[in-house]
Write a protein that holds these residues in place. Structure first.
Motif, PDB file in Angstrom:
ATOM      1  N   THR A 178      55.140  -1.720 -16.667  1.00 41.71           N
ATOM      2  CA  THR A 178      56.507  -1.809 -16.163  1.00 41.71           C
ATOM      3  C   THR A 178      57.500  -1.772 -17.321  1.00 41.71           C
ATOM      4  O   THR A 178      58.525  -1.084 -17.263  1.00 41.71           O
ATOM      5  CB  THR A 178      56.697  -3.099 -15.357  1.00 41.71           C
ATOM      6  N   LYS A 181      57.528   1.842 -19.056  1.00 35.93           N
ATOM      7  CA  LYS A 181      57.701   3.016 -18.193  1.00 35.93           C
ATOM      8  C   LYS A 181      58.708   3.981 -18.806  1.00 35.93           C
ATOM      9  O   LYS A 181      59.875   3.625 -19.018  1.00 35.93           O
ATOM     10  CB  LYS A 181      58.158   2.588 -16.798  1.00 35.93           C
ATOM     11  N   PRO A 182      58.292   5.214 -19.103  1.00 39.75           N
ATOM     12  CA  PRO A 182      59.205   6.183 -19.723  1.00 39.75           C
ATOM     13  C   PRO A 182      60.188   6.751 -18.705  1.00 39.75           C
ATOM     14  O   PRO A 182      59.973   6.687 -17.492  1.00 39.75           O
ATOM     15  CB  PRO A 182      58.250   7.264 -20.231  1.00 39.75           C
ATOM     16  N   SER A 183      61.265   7.299 -19.195  1.00 38.26           N
ATOM     17  CA  SER A 183      62.251   7.939 -18.327  1.00 38.26           C
ATOM     18  C   SER A 183      62.716   9.236 -18.983  1.00 38.26           C
ATOM     19  O   SER A 183      62.542   9.446 -20.178  1.00 38.26           O
ATOM     20  CB  SER A 183      63.438   7.003 -18.085  1.00 38.26           C
ATOM     21  N   GLY A 184      63.310  10.090 -18.177  1.00 35.68           N
ATOM     22  CA  GLY A 184      63.869  11.322 -18.697  1.00 35.68           C
ATOM     23  C   GLY A 184      62.864  12.412 -19.002  1.00 35.68           C
ATOM     24  O   GLY A 184      63.185  13.384 -19.700  1.00 35.68           O
ATOM     25  N   ARG A 187      60.095  16.537 -14.613  1.00 36.04           N
ATOM     26  CA  ARG A 187      59.568  16.113 -13.318  1.00 36.04           C
ATOM     27  C   ARG A 187      59.454  17.310 -12.386  1.00 36.04           C
ATOM     28  O   ARG A 187      60.003  18.381 -12.623  1.00 36.04           O
ATOM     29  CB  ARG A 187      60.482  15.059 -12.678  1.00 36.04           C
ATOM     30  N   ASP A 218      57.268  13.410  -9.226  1.00 38.89           N
ATOM     31  CA  ASP A 218      57.043  12.453 -10.311  1.00 38.89           C
ATOM     32  C   ASP A 218      56.971  13.213 -11.635  1.00 38.89           C
ATOM     33  O   ASP A 218      57.117  14.442 -11.669  1.00 38.89           O
ATOM     34  CB  ASP A 218      55.760  11.653 -10.077  1.00 38.89           C
ATOM     35  N   ASP A 219      56.713  12.468 -12.708  1.00 36.35           N
ATOM     36  CA  ASP A 219      56.608  13.075 -14.029  1.00 36.35           C
ATOM     37  C   ASP A 219      55.392  13.995 -14.106  1.00 36.35           C
ATOM     38  O   ASP A 219      54.287  13.601 -13.710  1.00 36.35           O
ATOM     39  CB  ASP A 219      56.487  11.989 -15.096  1.00 36.35           C
ATOM     40  N   TYR A 222      52.472  12.540 -15.934  1.00 41.42           N
ATOM     41  CA  TYR A 222      51.659  11.582 -15.179  1.00 41.42           C
ATOM     42  C   TYR A 222      50.569  12.320 -14.405  1.00 41.42           C
ATOM     43  O   TYR A 222      49.415  11.880 -14.348  1.00 41.42           O
ATOM     44  CB  TYR A 222      52.527  10.765 -14.218  1.00 41.42           C
TER      45      TYR A 222
END
Length: 314
Positions: A178, A181-184, A187, A218-219, A222
């Motif tokens: 949590t 958790k990566p962002s950007g 996707r 999602d990414d 992932y």
């Protein structure tokens, strides 16, 4: 895929007329799997797959899955193409269940893929991501981190039966994931269940990708991590299939620097996902499904190995 609902020749014949396929030639149940009922349907001298969607599938999401498969097929990749009825519409009802007829894809899965097979599977996954990255379709990931937390809570008091101290360990991993958790990241629509048995091969080449019923937005990295873990043999985790899949993927779509940094966490998280889902289905078997429980412990061991590398990467 399993035969949970019986379909008569009379019902199948009516379907053939509804879809304009000609007269029914044969209907044969497909016994493998647990989620939905599947039949091989032959009509007018051609082969199709008849799928009846059972209780575990959210019916409101079926248009997403079917439309995504159609988009992938339209882009030239070998995915099942949902057929439309003569008067329009991809979905119908058979024996009280929502149903669809899909195009038949030749080939068979490879139960024990080699690193070379995994390399090819990785390159194909990258091609799939190139197709789905820009789709306008959207579906939240129903098997993302939030669902892992729900499964862990449901298994509270039972996890330590799998391994001593596991409940605390899983809680720690969830907290780490949590926070990290990566962002950007890039996707798109991901397959989210890219296991060897969902890839068909014929004459040494990939002839089909199937079972899009966990697909979501999602990414992309992932999805790659799910595939790398799925291709890591449970009884031979050090043979290198996961790394070969990554190498094959990057021959088509090289990862960004941020995606490479996120991969250890994604590998850890996806291994945890499959441990928790297998453990949940063992402790709480799906109602009305012909389910044979799968051992979750190899996924626990894989999660631990992935977690070590996640720690080294931070």
């Amino acid at each position: 895929m399993a035969v949970l609902t019986e379909v008569s020749d009379e019902q199948a014949g009516a379907l053939c007329r509804l879809y304009g396929l000609g007269e029914l030639d044969a209907l044969t149940g497909i016994p493998q799997g647990i989620e939905n009922t599947n039949y091989k349907l032959m009509a007018g001298g051609k082969r199709y797959i008849l799928t009846l969607f059972e209780g575990r599938t959210d019916l409101s999401e079926l248009p997403y899955f079917l439309t995504l498969m159609n988009e992938v097929a339209e882009a030239g990749l070998p995915a099942p193409r949902p057929l439309e009825q003569a008067e329009g519409g991809m979905l119908t009802e058979v024996a009280g269940k929502p149903a669809a007829i899909l195009s038949f894809l030749r080939g068979k899965d490879i139960p024990a893929p080699t690193p070379e097979d995994a390399h090819g599977a990785g390159a194909f996954l990258a091609r799939l991501h190139q197709v789905t990255a820009n789709t306008s379709l959207h579906r939240p990931n129903s098997m993302g981190v939030a669902s892992w937390q729900v499964m862990a809570k449901r298994l509270s008091g039972r996890l330590d039966h799998f391994a001593g101290g596991l409940e605390a360990e899983v809680s720690d991993v969830l907290s780490e994931l949590t926070v990290s958790k990566p962002s950007g990241l890039p996707r798109g629509a991901i397959h989210a269940d890219y296991f060897p048995d969902n890839l068909l091969w014929s004459d040494g080449a990939i002839s089909g990708v199937i079972d899009f019923y966990f697909a979501c937005t999602d990414d992309l990295a992932y999805d790659l991590a799910v595939a790398m873990n799925a291709y890591t043999p449970e009884d031979r985790p050090d043979e290198g299939q996961g790394d070969a899949l990554l190498e094959g993927y990057e021959t088509v779509r090289p990862l960004t620097k941020a995606e490479k940094a996120a991969l250890p966490a994604f590998l850890t998280g996806s291994a945890l996902r499959f441990f928790l889902s297998r453990a949940t289905d063992l402790v709480f078997p799906p109602q009305g499904a012909l389910y044979q429980g799968k051992d979750p412990l190899p996924w626990l061991e894989l999660m631990r190995k992935r977690r070590e590398k996640m720690g080294a990467a931070t």
